[in-house]
Scaffold this active site. Structure first.
Site, short mmCIF file in Angstrom:
data_model
loop_
_atom_site.label_atom_id
_atom_site.label_comp_id
_atom_site.label_asym_id
_atom_site.label_seq_id
_atom_site.Cartn_x
_atom_site.Cartn_y
_atom_site.Cartn_z
CE LYS A 1 43.13 37.76 42.51
NZ LYS A 1 43.09 37.85 41.04
CG ASP B 1 46.61 37.90 41.01
OD1 ASP B 1 45.90 38.24 40.06
OD2 ASP B 1 47.08 38.74 41.81
#
Ligand code: NDP
Length: 448
Positions: A127, A167
Protein backbone atom coordinates in the site's frame (compact mmCIF):
# COMPACT_ATOMS: atom_id res chain seq x y z
CA UNK A 1 -7.43 -18.34 24.55
CA UNK A 2 -4.38 -17.01 22.75
CA UNK A 3 -1.40 -19.38 22.45
CA UNK A 4 1.84 -18.24 24.09
CA UNK A 5 3.38 -17.76 20.65
CA UNK A 6 0.56 -15.49 19.43
CA UNK A 7 0.61 -13.58 22.74
CA UNK A 8 4.37 -13.00 22.52
CA UNK A 9 4.15 -11.70 18.95
CA UNK A 10 1.24 -9.39 19.82
CA UNK A 11 3.25 -7.93 22.71
CA UNK A 12 6.28 -7.42 20.50
CA UNK A 13 4.23 -5.75 17.78
CA UNK A 14 2.54 -3.41 20.28
CA UNK A 15 5.92 -2.49 21.78
CA UNK A 16 7.80 -2.00 18.52
CA UNK A 17 5.03 -0.03 16.78
CA UNK A 18 3.57 1.87 19.70
CA UNK A 19 2.68 5.00 17.69
CA UNK A 20 0.85 3.01 15.02
CA UNK A 21 -2.52 2.17 16.58
CA UNK A 22 -4.31 1.18 13.37
CA UNK A 23 -1.48 -1.20 12.45
CA UNK A 24 -1.37 -2.75 15.93
CA UNK A 25 -5.14 -3.28 15.84
CA UNK A 26 -5.01 -4.88 12.39
CA UNK A 27 -2.32 -7.31 13.57
CA UNK A 28 -4.33 -8.13 16.71
CA UNK A 29 -7.41 -8.82 14.64
CA UNK A 30 -5.66 -11.24 12.31
CA UNK A 31 -3.48 -13.02 14.86
CA UNK A 32 -6.30 -13.52 17.34
CA UNK A 33 -8.04 -15.71 14.72
CA UNK A 34 -5.00 -17.93 14.24
CA UNK A 35 -4.69 -19.87 17.48
CA UNK A 36 -6.15 -23.10 16.15
CA UNK A 37 -3.97 -22.90 13.05
CA UNK A 38 -0.81 -22.23 15.06
CA UNK A 39 -1.51 -25.07 17.45
CA UNK A 40 -2.09 -27.57 14.65
CA UNK A 41 1.01 -26.41 12.74
CA UNK A 42 4.03 -26.10 15.06
CA UNK A 43 6.17 -25.64 11.93
CA UNK A 44 4.94 -22.03 11.73
CA UNK A 45 6.47 -21.19 15.10
CA UNK A 46 9.67 -23.11 14.33
CA UNK A 47 10.06 -21.06 11.13
CA UNK A 48 9.23 -17.71 12.82
CA UNK A 49 6.35 -17.17 10.40
CA UNK A 50 4.48 -14.74 12.66
CA UNK A 51 7.63 -12.71 13.41
CA UNK A 52 8.19 -12.37 9.68
CA UNK A 53 4.60 -11.84 8.55
CA UNK A 54 4.14 -8.78 10.81
CA UNK A 55 7.29 -7.07 9.48
CA UNK A 56 7.08 -5.31 6.08
CA UNK A 57 9.67 -6.52 3.57
CA UNK A 58 10.44 -2.92 2.69
CA UNK A 59 9.15 0.62 3.39
CA UNK A 60 10.08 3.60 1.24
CA UNK A 61 9.48 7.15 2.50
CA UNK A 62 10.21 10.08 0.24
CA UNK A 63 9.87 13.82 -0.29
CA UNK A 64 7.29 15.02 -2.84
CA UNK A 65 7.96 18.62 -3.87
CA UNK A 66 5.55 20.38 -6.24
CA UNK A 67 4.44 23.88 -7.20
CA UNK A 68 0.90 25.26 -6.72
CA UNK A 69 -0.91 27.57 -9.14
CA UNK A 70 0.33 30.67 -7.30
CA UNK A 71 3.94 29.65 -7.77
CA UNK A 72 4.42 28.56 -4.12
CA UNK A 73 6.66 25.57 -3.43
CA UNK A 74 4.90 22.78 -1.51
CA UNK A 75 6.30 19.62 0.05
CA UNK A 76 4.44 16.43 1.01
CA UNK A 77 5.56 13.07 2.37
CA UNK A 78 5.17 10.00 0.14
CA UNK A 79 5.22 6.32 1.17
CA UNK A 80 5.20 2.84 -0.28
CA UNK A 81 4.90 -0.12 2.07
CA UNK A 82 5.92 -3.36 0.33
CA UNK A 83 4.62 -5.78 2.92
CA UNK A 84 4.72 -9.31 1.56
CA UNK A 85 5.63 -10.78 -1.84
CA UNK A 86 5.41 -14.49 -0.98
CA UNK A 87 2.62 -15.22 -3.46
CA UNK A 88 3.12 -12.50 -6.10
CA UNK A 89 4.22 -8.92 -6.80
CA UNK A 90 3.19 -6.36 -4.18
CA UNK A 91 -0.26 -5.02 -4.99
CA UNK A 92 -2.38 -2.37 -3.27
CA UNK A 93 -3.65 1.16 -3.73
CA UNK A 94 -2.26 4.64 -3.29
CA UNK A 95 -4.13 6.82 -0.77
CA UNK A 96 -4.02 10.61 -1.07
CA UNK A 97 -5.46 12.14 2.10
CA UNK A 98 -4.12 14.55 4.75
CA UNK A 99 -4.45 11.82 7.43
CA UNK A 100 -1.98 9.49 5.67
CA UNK A 101 0.94 8.38 7.83
CA UNK A 102 3.15 5.31 8.15
CA UNK A 103 0.90 3.53 10.68
CA UNK A 104 -2.21 3.84 8.51
CA UNK A 105 -0.38 2.59 5.44
CA UNK A 106 1.17 -0.31 7.33
CA UNK A 107 -2.30 -1.32 8.55
CA UNK A 108 -3.69 -1.13 5.02
CA UNK A 109 -0.73 -3.03 3.52
CA UNK A 110 -0.96 -5.74 6.20
CA UNK A 111 -4.69 -6.22 5.52
CA UNK A 112 -3.94 -6.27 1.82
CA UNK A 113 -1.61 -9.29 2.20
CA UNK A 114 -4.48 -11.48 3.46
CA UNK A 115 -7.10 -9.96 1.19
CA UNK A 116 -4.99 -10.57 -1.90
CA UNK A 117 -4.33 -14.11 -0.79
CA UNK A 118 -8.09 -14.68 -0.40
CA UNK A 119 -8.77 -13.63 -4.01
CA UNK A 120 -7.00 -16.88 -5.05
CA UNK A 121 -4.93 -14.80 -7.52
CA UNK A 122 -1.11 -14.52 -7.47
CA UNK A 123 -0.67 -11.10 -5.81
CA UNK A 124 1.33 -10.03 -2.77
CA UNK A 125 0.38 -7.14 -0.48
CA UNK A 126 1.43 -3.48 -0.42
CA UNK A 127 0.00 0.00 0.00
CA UNK A 128 1.22 3.52 -0.56
CA UNK A 129 0.15 7.10 -0.38
CA UNK A 130 0.84 10.64 0.57
CA UNK A 131 -0.49 13.28 2.98
CA UNK A 132 -1.52 15.37 -0.04
CA UNK A 133 -5.17 16.53 -0.17
CA UNK A 134 -6.59 16.60 -3.72
CA UNK A 135 -9.74 18.46 -2.56
CA UNK A 136 -9.86 22.01 -3.86
CA UNK A 137 -6.76 21.58 -6.06
CA UNK A 138 -6.84 22.42 -9.76
CA UNK A 139 -6.20 19.73 -12.38
CA UNK A 140 -2.79 21.34 -13.01
CA UNK A 141 -1.85 21.13 -9.34
CA UNK A 142 -2.96 17.50 -9.11
CA UNK A 143 -0.95 16.70 -12.25
CA UNK A 144 2.23 18.36 -10.97
CA UNK A 145 1.86 16.57 -7.64
CA UNK A 146 1.27 13.16 -9.29
CA UNK A 147 4.27 13.63 -11.58
CA UNK A 148 6.52 14.50 -8.67
CA UNK A 149 5.19 11.56 -6.61
CA UNK A 150 5.89 9.15 -9.48
CA UNK A 151 9.34 10.63 -10.17
CA UNK A 152 10.50 8.96 -6.97
CA UNK A 153 8.09 6.00 -6.79
CA UNK A 154 8.88 4.74 -10.30
CA UNK A 155 12.25 3.26 -9.27
CA UNK A 156 10.56 1.05 -6.62
CA UNK A 157 7.69 -0.40 -8.69
CA UNK A 158 7.27 -2.41 -11.90
CA UNK A 159 4.82 -4.84 -13.53
CA UNK A 160 6.60 -7.83 -11.92
CA UNK A 161 7.63 -6.04 -8.70
CA UNK A 162 4.86 -3.82 -7.35
CA UNK A 163 1.67 -2.72 -9.09
CA UNK A 164 -0.17 0.15 -7.31
CA UNK A 165 -3.83 1.11 -7.87
CA UNK A 166 -6.36 3.70 -6.64
CA UNK A 167 -7.69 4.26 -3.12
CA UNK A 168 -9.10 7.27 -1.25
CA UNK A 169 -8.24 10.39 -3.25
CA UNK A 170 -6.72 8.43 -6.14
CA UNK A 171 -9.21 7.94 -8.95
CA UNK A 172 -8.97 7.72 -12.74
CA UNK A 173 -7.53 11.24 -13.07
CA UNK A 174 -4.65 10.63 -10.65
CA UNK A 175 -3.87 7.14 -12.04
CA UNK A 176 -3.70 8.67 -15.54
CA UNK A 177 -1.17 11.33 -14.47
CA UNK A 178 0.93 8.77 -12.57
CA UNK A 179 0.89 6.31 -15.46
CA UNK A 180 1.95 9.03 -17.92
CA UNK A 181 4.93 9.96 -15.76
CA UNK A 182 5.95 6.33 -15.21
CA UNK A 183 5.88 5.69 -18.95
CA UNK A 184 7.95 8.78 -19.61
CA UNK A 185 10.60 7.91 -17.02
CA UNK A 186 10.88 4.21 -17.80
CA UNK A 187 10.37 4.45 -21.57
CA UNK A 188 8.05 1.44 -21.28
CA UNK A 189 4.32 0.92 -21.77
CA UNK A 190 3.61 -1.73 -19.15
CA UNK A 191 0.81 -2.63 -16.76
CA UNK A 192 2.52 -0.98 -13.80
CA UNK A 193 -0.66 0.57 -12.39
CA UNK A 194 -4.23 -0.70 -12.38
CA UNK A 195 -7.41 1.35 -12.57
CA UNK A 196 -6.13 2.83 -15.84
CA UNK A 197 -8.45 4.43 -18.41
CA UNK A 198 -9.92 2.13 -21.05
CA UNK A 199 -7.94 3.73 -23.88
CA UNK A 200 -4.58 2.89 -22.31
CA UNK A 201 -4.80 -0.58 -20.79
CA UNK A 202 -7.60 -0.31 -18.23
CA UNK A 203 -10.07 -3.12 -17.65
CA UNK A 204 -13.81 -2.89 -18.06
CA UNK A 205 -15.56 -3.29 -14.67
CA UNK A 206 -12.45 -2.24 -12.66
CA UNK A 207 -14.12 1.03 -11.49
CA UNK A 208 -17.25 -0.91 -10.51
CA UNK A 209 -15.48 -3.94 -9.05
CA UNK A 210 -15.15 -3.15 -5.34
CA UNK A 211 -18.76 -1.98 -4.96
CA UNK A 212 -20.21 -4.72 -7.18
CA UNK A 213 -18.11 -7.40 -5.44
CA UNK A 214 -19.28 -6.15 -2.06
CA UNK A 215 -22.91 -6.60 -3.08
CA UNK A 216 -22.29 -10.03 -4.66
CA UNK A 217 -20.65 -11.15 -1.41
CA UNK A 218 -23.54 -9.84 0.69
CA UNK A 219 -26.07 -11.63 -1.49
CA UNK A 220 -24.14 -14.89 -0.95
CA UNK A 221 -24.26 -14.36 2.82
CA UNK A 222 -28.00 -13.82 2.76
CA UNK A 223 -28.55 -16.78 0.42
CA UNK A 224 -26.96 -19.07 3.04
CA UNK A 225 -29.78 -17.93 5.34
CA UNK A 226 -32.40 -18.46 2.58
CA UNK A 227 -32.75 -14.71 2.25
CA UNK A 228 -31.69 -12.13 -0.36
CA UNK A 229 -31.08 -8.41 -0.85
CA UNK A 230 -34.37 -7.93 -2.69
CA UNK A 231 -36.40 -5.22 -0.96
CA UNK A 232 -33.84 -4.61 1.80
CA UNK A 233 -33.37 -1.01 2.95
CA UNK A 234 -29.64 -0.24 2.95
CA UNK A 235 -27.40 2.39 4.53
CA UNK A 236 -24.27 3.37 2.62
CA UNK A 237 -21.58 5.70 3.93
CA UNK A 238 -19.23 7.51 1.55
CA UNK A 239 -20.01 8.67 -1.98
CA UNK A 240 -16.71 7.84 -3.67
CA UNK A 241 -15.76 4.96 -5.88
CA UNK A 242 -16.78 2.08 -3.61
CA UNK A 243 -20.00 3.71 -2.36
CA UNK A 244 -21.20 4.71 -5.84
CA UNK A 245 -20.97 1.23 -7.31
CA UNK A 246 -22.28 -0.41 -4.16
CA UNK A 247 -25.40 1.76 -4.58
CA UNK A 248 -25.65 0.97 -8.29
CA UNK A 249 -25.47 -2.81 -7.78
CA UNK A 250 -27.86 -2.75 -4.81
CA UNK A 251 -30.44 -1.00 -6.99
CA UNK A 252 -29.93 -3.59 -9.75
CA UNK A 253 -30.48 -6.37 -7.19
CA UNK A 254 -33.80 -4.85 -6.07
CA UNK A 255 -32.52 -3.41 -2.77
CA UNK A 256 -33.21 0.16 -1.66
CA UNK A 257 -30.21 2.31 -0.69
CA UNK A 258 -31.42 5.25 1.40
CA UNK A 259 -28.25 7.08 2.54
CA UNK A 260 -24.87 8.23 1.24
CA UNK A 261 -22.31 10.56 2.81
CA UNK A 262 -19.05 12.46 2.53
CA UNK A 263 -16.81 14.10 5.10
CA UNK A 264 -19.33 16.94 5.53
CA UNK A 265 -22.37 14.80 6.51
CA UNK A 266 -24.97 12.41 5.07
CA UNK A 267 -28.12 12.49 2.97
CA UNK A 268 -31.19 10.38 3.79
CA UNK A 269 -33.64 9.75 0.96
CA UNK A 270 -36.50 7.77 2.45
CA UNK A 271 -37.97 7.15 -1.01
CA UNK A 272 -34.75 5.37 -1.99
CA UNK A 273 -31.82 6.26 -4.23
CA UNK A 274 -32.84 5.22 -7.74
CA UNK A 275 -30.71 4.69 -10.86
CA UNK A 276 -31.33 8.28 -11.92
CA UNK A 277 -30.37 9.64 -8.49
CA UNK A 278 -27.28 7.45 -8.39
CA UNK A 279 -26.21 8.85 -11.79
CA UNK A 280 -26.66 12.35 -10.33
CA UNK A 281 -24.33 11.48 -7.44
CA UNK A 282 -21.68 10.14 -9.83
CA UNK A 283 -21.78 13.31 -11.89
CA UNK A 284 -21.75 15.47 -8.75
CA UNK A 285 -18.75 13.67 -7.24
CA UNK A 286 -16.66 12.60 -10.23
CA UNK A 287 -17.20 15.50 -12.66
CA UNK A 288 -18.21 18.56 -10.61
CA UNK A 289 -16.31 17.36 -7.50
CA UNK A 290 -19.13 18.84 -5.37
CA UNK A 291 -20.47 18.06 -1.86
CA UNK A 292 -23.13 15.45 -1.06
CA UNK A 293 -25.35 18.17 0.49
CA UNK A 294 -26.15 19.32 -3.08
CA UNK A 295 -28.28 16.16 -3.46
CA UNK A 296 -31.07 17.66 -1.37
CA UNK A 297 -31.27 20.73 -3.61
CA UNK A 298 -32.03 18.39 -6.52
CA UNK A 299 -34.25 15.91 -4.61
CA UNK A 300 -36.37 17.95 -2.23
CA UNK A 301 -37.76 15.05 -0.19
CA UNK A 302 -34.29 14.03 0.95
CA UNK A 303 -32.67 15.43 4.09
CA UNK A 304 -29.03 16.41 4.68
CA UNK A 305 -27.55 16.10 8.19
CA UNK A 306 -24.25 17.92 8.63
CA UNK A 307 -21.23 16.36 10.38
CA UNK A 308 -23.00 13.07 11.15
CA UNK A 309 -22.80 9.51 9.83
CA UNK A 310 -25.88 7.64 8.65
CA UNK A 311 -25.95 4.87 11.26
CA UNK A 312 -28.95 6.23 13.20
CA UNK A 313 -31.33 5.59 10.27
CA UNK A 314 -33.49 2.43 10.47
CA UNK A 315 -32.44 -0.18 7.90
CA UNK A 316 -31.84 -3.89 7.22
CA UNK A 317 -28.27 -3.72 5.92
CA UNK A 318 -25.29 -1.39 6.37
CA UNK A 319 -22.40 -0.85 3.94
CA UNK A 320 -19.68 1.37 5.44
CA UNK A 321 -17.76 2.51 2.33
CA UNK A 322 -15.88 5.66 3.43
CA UNK A 323 -12.91 5.11 5.74
CA UNK A 324 -11.47 3.34 8.80
CA UNK A 325 -13.12 3.58 12.25
CA UNK A 326 -16.30 5.23 10.94
CA UNK A 327 -18.71 2.93 12.78
CA UNK A 328 -18.25 2.56 16.54
CA UNK A 329 -20.03 0.63 19.29
CA UNK A 330 -22.65 3.35 19.84
CA UNK A 331 -23.48 3.28 16.14
CA UNK A 332 -23.62 -0.52 16.32
CA UNK A 333 -26.07 -0.31 19.25
CA UNK A 334 -28.35 2.02 17.23
CA UNK A 335 -28.21 -0.23 14.18
CA UNK A 336 -28.97 -3.36 16.22
CA UNK A 337 -31.87 -1.64 18.01
CA UNK A 338 -33.27 -0.76 14.59
CA UNK A 339 -33.30 -4.40 13.48
CA UNK A 340 -30.15 -4.59 11.31
CA UNK A 341 -29.40 -8.06 9.88
CA UNK A 342 -26.19 -7.57 7.87
CA UNK A 343 -23.06 -5.39 7.79
CA UNK A 344 -20.63 -5.69 4.89
CA UNK A 345 -17.49 -3.55 4.92
CA UNK A 346 -16.72 -1.77 1.65
CA UNK A 347 -14.03 0.33 3.32
CA UNK A 348 -10.99 -1.12 5.09
CA UNK A 349 -11.55 -1.61 8.84
CA UNK A 350 -14.49 0.86 9.07
CA UNK A 351 -15.95 -0.90 12.14
CA UNK A 352 -14.20 -0.50 15.47
CA UNK A 353 -13.41 -3.50 17.63
CA UNK A 354 -16.33 -2.58 19.96
CA UNK A 355 -18.76 -2.42 17.04
CA UNK A 356 -17.69 -5.84 15.74
CA UNK A 357 -18.13 -7.42 19.19
CA UNK A 358 -21.62 -5.92 19.44
CA UNK A 359 -22.61 -7.26 16.00
CA UNK A 360 -21.27 -10.71 16.88
CA UNK A 361 -23.17 -10.76 20.15
CA UNK A 362 -26.39 -9.73 18.45
CA UNK A 363 -26.00 -12.37 15.71
CA UNK A 364 -25.77 -9.79 12.91
CA UNK A 365 -24.16 -11.22 9.74
CA UNK A 366 -20.80 -9.48 9.47
CA UNK A 367 -18.46 -9.43 6.44
CA UNK A 368 -14.98 -7.98 7.06
CA UNK A 369 -13.54 -5.71 4.34
CA UNK A 370 -10.71 -8.14 3.73
CA UNK A 371 -13.20 -10.55 2.16
CA UNK A 372 -16.11 -8.33 1.13
CA UNK A 373 -14.16 -5.58 -0.66
CA UNK A 374 -11.62 -7.89 -2.33
CA UNK A 375 -13.41 -7.61 -5.69
CA UNK A 376 -11.47 -4.41 -6.47
CA UNK A 377 -8.03 -5.88 -6.15
CA UNK A 378 -9.16 -9.12 -7.79
CA UNK A 379 -10.25 -7.17 -10.86
CA UNK A 380 -6.97 -5.26 -10.74
CA UNK A 381 -5.26 -8.63 -11.04
CA UNK A 382 -7.52 -9.36 -14.04
CA UNK A 383 -6.35 -6.02 -15.51
CA UNK A 384 -2.74 -7.19 -15.01
CA UNK A 385 -3.50 -10.46 -16.83
CA UNK A 386 -5.09 -8.59 -19.76
CA UNK A 387 -2.10 -6.21 -19.92
CA UNK A 388 0.36 -9.12 -19.98
CA UNK A 389 -1.60 -10.86 -22.73
CA UNK A 390 -2.15 -7.53 -24.53
CA UNK A 391 -5.87 -8.11 -24.96
CA UNK A 392 -9.13 -6.88 -23.41
CA UNK A 393 -11.98 -8.97 -22.12
CA UNK A 394 -15.59 -7.80 -22.54
CA UNK A 395 -17.63 -6.27 -19.74
CA UNK A 396 -19.62 -9.48 -19.30
CA UNK A 397 -16.49 -11.63 -19.23
CA UNK A 398 -14.89 -9.54 -16.47
CA UNK A 399 -18.14 -9.29 -14.50
CA UNK A 400 -18.59 -13.08 -14.66
CA UNK A 401 -15.02 -13.60 -13.42
CA UNK A 402 -15.60 -11.08 -10.60
CA UNK A 403 -18.81 -12.85 -9.58
CA UNK A 404 -17.15 -16.25 -9.47
CA UNK A 405 -14.14 -14.87 -7.55
CA UNK A 406 -16.50 -13.40 -4.92
CA UNK A 407 -18.28 -16.77 -4.71
CA UNK A 408 -14.95 -18.54 -4.22
CA UNK A 409 -13.88 -16.06 -1.51
CA UNK A 410 -17.22 -16.56 0.24
CA UNK A 411 -16.93 -20.34 0.09
CA UNK A 412 -13.26 -20.47 1.14
CA UNK A 413 -13.99 -18.11 4.04
CA UNK A 414 -16.89 -20.20 5.32
CA UNK A 415 -14.95 -23.46 4.85
CA UNK A 416 -11.88 -22.20 6.73
CA UNK A 417 -14.06 -21.00 9.63
CA UNK A 418 -15.85 -24.36 9.77
CA UNK A 419 -12.61 -26.37 9.60
CA UNK A 420 -11.18 -24.50 12.59
CA UNK A 421 -14.34 -24.70 14.70
CA UNK A 422 -15.65 -21.17 14.11
CA UNK A 423 -18.66 -21.93 11.93
CA UNK A 424 -20.26 -18.86 10.35
CA UNK A 425 -17.54 -16.47 11.56
CA UNK A 426 -16.49 -14.59 8.42
CA UNK A 427 -13.72 -12.69 10.23
CA UNK A 428 -12.00 -15.83 11.47
CA UNK A 429 -12.54 -17.59 8.14
CA UNK A 430 -11.04 -14.74 6.10
CA UNK A 431 -8.04 -14.42 8.39
CA UNK A 432 -7.35 -18.15 8.45
CA UNK A 433 -7.79 -18.77 4.71
CA UNK A 434 -5.76 -15.66 3.82
CA UNK A 435 -2.98 -16.56 6.26
CA UNK A 436 -2.54 -20.24 5.34
CA UNK A 437 -1.71 -19.62 1.69
CA UNK A 438 0.85 -16.89 2.47
CA UNK A 439 2.40 -18.80 5.38
CA UNK A 440 2.79 -21.99 3.36
CA UNK A 441 4.40 -20.05 0.48
CA UNK A 442 6.80 -18.40 2.96
CA UNK A 443 7.69 -21.81 4.42
CA UNK A 444 8.46 -23.17 0.95
CA UNK A 445 10.72 -20.23 0.10
CA UNK A 446 13.03 -20.58 3.11
CA UNK A 447 14.18 -17.88 5.50
CA UNK A 448 13.80 -14.75 3.37
P1 NDP B 1 -12.90 7.75 -2.59
O1 NDP B 1 -11.85 8.77 -2.37
O2 NDP B 1 -13.41 7.53 -3.97
O3 NDP B 1 -14.17 8.03 -1.65
C1 NDP B 1 -14.03 8.14 -0.26
C2 NDP B 1 -15.35 8.59 0.31
O4 NDP B 1 -15.28 8.51 1.73
C3 NDP B 1 -15.69 10.04 -0.01
O5 NDP B 1 -17.08 10.18 -0.05
C4 NDP B 1 -15.08 10.78 1.17
O6 NDP B 1 -15.67 12.05 1.44
C5 NDP B 1 -15.38 9.82 2.31
N1 NDP B 1 -14.36 9.96 3.35
C6 NDP B 1 -13.03 9.78 3.22
N2 NDP B 1 -12.40 10.02 4.40
C7 NDP B 1 -13.38 10.36 5.27
C8 NDP B 1 -13.40 10.71 6.64
N3 NDP B 1 -12.26 10.76 7.34
N4 NDP B 1 -14.60 10.97 7.22
C9 NDP B 1 -15.76 10.91 6.51
N5 NDP B 1 -15.80 10.59 5.20
C10 NDP B 1 -14.64 10.31 4.60
O7 NDP B 1 -12.30 6.38 -1.99
P2 NDP B 1 -12.75 4.88 -2.29
O8 NDP B 1 -14.21 4.79 -2.50
O9 NDP B 1 -11.82 4.33 -3.31
O10 NDP B 1 -12.34 4.15 -0.92
C11 NDP B 1 -13.22 4.10 0.21
C12 NDP B 1 -12.78 3.00 1.17
O11 NDP B 1 -12.78 1.74 0.47
C13 NDP B 1 -11.37 3.14 1.74
O12 NDP B 1 -11.35 2.57 3.04
C14 NDP B 1 -10.52 2.26 0.80
O13 NDP B 1 -9.33 1.82 1.41
C15 NDP B 1 -11.50 1.12 0.58
N6 NDP B 1 -11.26 0.32 -0.62
C16 NDP B 1 -11.22 0.88 -1.85
C17 NDP B 1 -11.03 0.11 -2.97
C18 NDP B 1 -11.10 0.66 -4.35
O14 NDP B 1 -11.09 -0.13 -5.29
N7 NDP B 1 -11.19 1.97 -4.55
C19 NDP B 1 -10.77 -1.35 -2.85
C20 NDP B 1 -10.92 -1.85 -1.49
C21 NDP B 1 -11.13 -1.03 -0.43
P3 NDP B 1 -14.90 13.41 1.01
O15 NDP B 1 -14.92 13.41 -0.49
O16 NDP B 1 -15.66 14.49 1.65
O17 NDP B 1 -13.50 13.27 1.54
Amino acid sequence: MESLYVKRILNEVAEKNSGEKEFVRAVEEVLSSLDGVIQLNPKFEQSAILERIVEPERVVIFRVPWQDDNGNFRVNRGFRVQFNSAIGPYKGGIRLHPSVNLGILKFLAFEQVFKNSLTTLPIGGGKGGCDFDPHGKSDGEVMRFCQSFMTELFRHIGPDTDVPAGDIGTGAREIGFMFGQYKRLSNEFTGVLTGKGLTYGGSLIRPEATGYGLVYFSEQMLNVKNDSLEGKRCLISGSGNVAQFCAEKLIQMGAVPVTMSDSSGFIYDKEGITEEKSAFIKELKNVRRGRISEYVKEYKNAVFTANKRPWGVKADCAFPCATQNELDENDAADLIKNGLILVAEGANMPSTHGAISAFKKAGVLFAPGKAANAGGVATSALEMSQNSMRLSWTRDEVDEKLKSIMERIHENTLNAAREYGQEGDYIAGANIAGFLKVANAMMAQGLV
